[in-house]
Design a protein around this motif. Structure first.
Motif, PDB file in Angstrom:
ATOM      1  N   ARG A  37      13.686  23.280   5.838  1.00 13.81           N
ATOM      2  CA  ARG A  37      12.516  23.513   5.005  1.00 13.81           C
ATOM      3  C   ARG A  37      12.946  23.035   3.645  1.00 13.81           C
ATOM      4  N   MET A  38      14.097  23.396   3.047  1.00 13.42           N
ATOM      5  CA  MET A  38      14.689  22.876   1.821  1.00 13.42           C
ATOM      6  C   MET A  38      14.635  21.291   1.770  1.00 13.42           C
ATOM      7  N   ARG A  39      15.313  20.944   2.855  1.00 10.42           N
ATOM      8  CA  ARG A  39      15.468  19.491   2.970  1.00 10.42           C
ATOM      9  C   ARG A  39      14.030  18.682   3.059  1.00 10.42           C
ATOM     10  N   ILE A  40      12.940  19.148   3.667  1.00  9.90           N
ATOM     11  CA  ILE A  40      11.813  18.582   3.477  1.00  9.90           C
ATOM     12  C   ILE A  40      11.036  18.757   2.364  1.00  9.90           C
ATOM     13  N   GLU A  41      11.153  19.908   1.359  1.00 15.42           N
ATOM     14  CA  GLU A  41      10.771  19.770   0.208  1.00 15.42           C
ATOM     15  C   GLU A  41      11.464  19.241  -0.816  1.00 15.42           C
ATOM     16  N   GLN A  42      12.826  18.832  -0.526  1.00 21.65           N
ATOM     17  CA  GLN A  42      13.565  17.995  -1.693  1.00 21.65           C
ATOM     18  C   GLN A  42      12.962  16.437  -1.439  1.00 21.65           C
ATOM     19  N   ASP A  43      12.555  16.113  -0.113  1.00 20.35           N
ATOM     20  CA  ASP A  43      12.280  14.764   0.381  1.00 20.35           C
ATOM     21  C   ASP A  43      10.686  14.399   0.091  1.00 20.35           C
TER      22      ASP A  43
ATOM     23  N   ASN B  17       0.856  -1.411  -0.052  1.00 24.25           N
ATOM     24  CA  ASN B  17      -0.059  -0.186   0.089  1.00 24.25           C
ATOM     25  C   ASN B  17       0.875   1.514   0.064  1.00 24.25           C
ATOM     26  N   PRO B  18       1.225   1.911  -1.264  1.00 26.99           N
ATOM     27  CA  PRO B  18       1.745   3.137  -1.165  1.00 26.99           C
ATOM     28  C   PRO B  18       0.933   4.438  -0.477  1.00 26.99           C
ATOM     29  N   SER B  19       1.735   5.298   0.032  1.00 29.12           N
ATOM     30  CA  SER B  19       1.331   6.324   0.912  1.00 29.12           C
ATOM     31  C   SER B  19       2.014   7.336   1.048  1.00 29.12           C
ATOM     32  N   ILE B  20       1.766   8.772   0.705  1.00 30.54           N
ATOM     33  CA  ILE B  20       2.629   9.778   0.388  1.00 30.54           C
ATOM     34  C   ILE B  20       3.172   9.837   2.026  1.00 30.54           C
ATOM     35  N   ALA B  21       4.408  10.019   1.950  1.00 28.22           N
ATOM     36  CA  ALA B  21       5.112  10.343   3.291  1.00 28.22           C
ATOM     37  C   ALA B  21       4.810  11.707   3.864  1.00 28.22           C
ATOM     38  N   CYS B  22       4.632  11.730   5.363  1.00 27.61           N
ATOM     39  CA  CYS B  22       4.208  12.954   5.737  1.00 27.61           C
ATOM     40  C   CYS B  22       5.068  13.485   6.713  1.00 27.61           C
ATOM     41  N   LEU B  23       4.925  14.824   7.381  1.00 28.80           N
ATOM     42  CA  LEU B  23       5.884  15.218   8.358  1.00 28.80           C
ATOM     43  C   LEU B  23       5.439  14.318   9.555  1.00 28.80           C
ATOM     44  N   ASN B  24       6.487  14.065  10.242  1.00 31.43           N
ATOM     45  CA  ASN B  24       6.150  12.986  11.460  1.00 31.43           C
ATOM     46  C   ASN B  24       6.059  13.777  12.670  1.00 31.43           C
TER      47      ASN B  24
ATOM     48  N   TYR C 237       3.744  24.197   8.114  1.00 32.09           N
ATOM     49  CA  TYR C 237       2.823  24.823   7.681  1.00 32.09           C
ATOM     50  C   TYR C 237       2.403  26.252   8.154  1.00 32.09           C
ATOM     51  N   PHE C 238       2.544  26.398   9.412  1.00 34.54           N
ATOM     52  CA  PHE C 238       2.347  27.767  10.044  1.00 34.54           C
ATOM     53  C   PHE C 238       3.295  28.393  10.841  1.00 34.54           C
ATOM     54  N   GLY C 239       4.381  27.745  11.007  1.00 35.40           N
ATOM     55  CA  GLY C 239       5.379  28.470  11.942  1.00 35.40           C
ATOM     56  C   GLY C 239       6.413  29.009  11.357  1.00 35.40           C
ATOM     57  N   GLU C 240       7.375  29.625  12.116  1.00 39.24           N
ATOM     58  CA  GLU C 240       8.336  30.422  11.709  1.00 39.24           C
ATOM     59  C   GLU C 240       9.748  29.838  12.231  1.00 39.24           C
TER      60      GLU C 240
ATOM     61  N   PHE D  44       6.474  15.483  -1.128  1.00 38.70           N
ATOM     62  CA  PHE D  44       5.721  15.626  -1.957  1.00 38.70           C
ATOM     63  C   PHE D  44       4.911  16.854  -1.378  1.00 38.70           C
ATOM     64  N   THR D  45       5.549  18.022  -1.126  1.00 38.42           N
ATOM     65  CA  THR D  45       5.006  18.979  -0.327  1.00 38.42           C
ATOM     66  C   THR D  45       3.754  19.482  -1.174  1.00 38.42           C
ATOM     67  N   ASP D  46       3.957  19.860  -2.159  1.00 35.27           N
ATOM     68  CA  ASP D  46       2.783  20.404  -3.166  1.00 35.27           C
ATOM     69  C   ASP D  46       1.523  19.510  -2.739  1.00 35.27           C
ATOM     70  N   TYR D  47       1.558  18.098  -2.910  1.00 31.04           N
ATOM     71  CA  TYR D  47       0.375  17.377  -2.686  1.00 31.04           C
ATOM     72  C   TYR D  47      -0.144  17.619  -1.372  1.00 31.04           C
ATOM     73  N   MET D  48       0.871  17.578  -0.314  1.00 31.91           N
ATOM     74  CA  MET D  48       0.579  17.717   1.088  1.00 31.91           C
ATOM     75  C   MET D  48      -0.237  19.034   1.301  1.00 31.91           C
TER      76      MET D  48
END
Length: 186
Positions: A141-147, A115-122, A131-134, A149-153
Motif C-alpha cells: 500500500r505504501m509503495r502504491i501511494e509513493q508511486d 498525451n499525459p494520463s495519471i497512471a492507475c492500478l493495473n 480501494y475496498f480490500g484488506e 497519485f492516489t489522492d487524485y485516483m
C-alpha cells in the motif's frame, strides 16, 4: 505487438470490417506489412519515463530502444500512407513528473502526439484490493501511494460512483497478446 501472428490478426480484423487500435509499450516492434498498418486506426505507446531509471522502474528496460522503435514506427506509418501517426500515452507517476516536459518537447518536435494520463492500478483485482480490500500489506500500500497519485485516483473514484456512470472501456473489446479479454483498467 508481441503476438507472433500480429500481422495476420490485423488482416483478419480488416476482413471483417473491424477497426483495430494497438496499445503497446513498444519494447518490441515487429515488421508489419503496409497493408496491415493501413488497417489500424492508430498505435498508442505507453511510456512511464524518459530516463533509464524511471522507465526501468516500471518496465525493467532501457528507454533508448523504445524511443528508436517509436521513431521507426513513425517512419513505417508515413511510408504506408497511414492516416494516423503513433502517439505517446505518458503514464504520470510521482517519480517521472520532472521528466514530462522534456518528453513532451522531444515528441512534439518529431510530430508524435503526447498525451499525459495519471497512471492507475493495473487490473480490477489490484484496484479492488486497494480501494475496498484488506489483502494488501502495509508495504505494498505504501509503495502504491509513493508511486501513484492516489489522492487524485480516490477523488476520481468518488466522482465516478454515480449510478449512471458507464466505463468507456466497456465500448471496446480489449485483447492482450495472449488472446485474453481485459475486463478493466482499474
Amino acid at each position: 505487438m508481441l503476438h507472433p501472428r500480429i500481422d495476420e490478426i490485423i488482416q483478419t480484423c480488416g476482413t471483417y470490417g473491424l477497426f483495430a487500435f494497438i496499445s503497446s509499450n513498444l519494447i518490441y516492434l515487429p515488421k508489419l506489412q503496409p497493408s496491415s498498418l493501413r488497417l489500424l486506426t492508430g498505435v498508442g505507446v505507453s511510456l512511464s519515463g524518459f530516463t533509464d531509471d524511471s522507465y526501468g522502474r516500471i518496465h525493467g528496460k532501457r528507454i533508448q530502444p523504445v524511443l528508436d522503435n517509436i521513431n521507426r514506427l513513425y517512419v513505417m506509418a508515413v511510408g504506408a500512407n497511414c492516416l494516423w501517426r503513433p502517439h505517446v500515452i505518458w503514464h504520470r507517476y510521482r517519480f517521472n513528473e520532472p521528466e514530462m516536459s522534456a518528453a513532451r518537447t522531444y515528441f512534439q518536435n518529431r510530430n508524435i502526439g503526447f498525451n499525459p494520463s495519471i497512471a492507475c492500478l493495473n487490473g480490477i483485482d489490484l484496484a479492488m484490493d486497494y480501494y475496498f480490500g484488506e489483502r494488501l500489506g502495509v508495504e505494498e500500500r505504501m509503495r502504491i501511494e509513493q508511486d501513484l497519485f492516489t489522492d487524485y485516483m480516490r477523488d476520481m473514484h468518488q466522482r465516478l460512483k454515480s449510478s449512471n456512470y458507464q466505463c468507456p472501456q466497456w465500448s471496446y473489446l480489449n485483447i492482450d497478446e495472449e488472446g485474453n479479454l481485459l475486463l478493466c483498467c482499474g
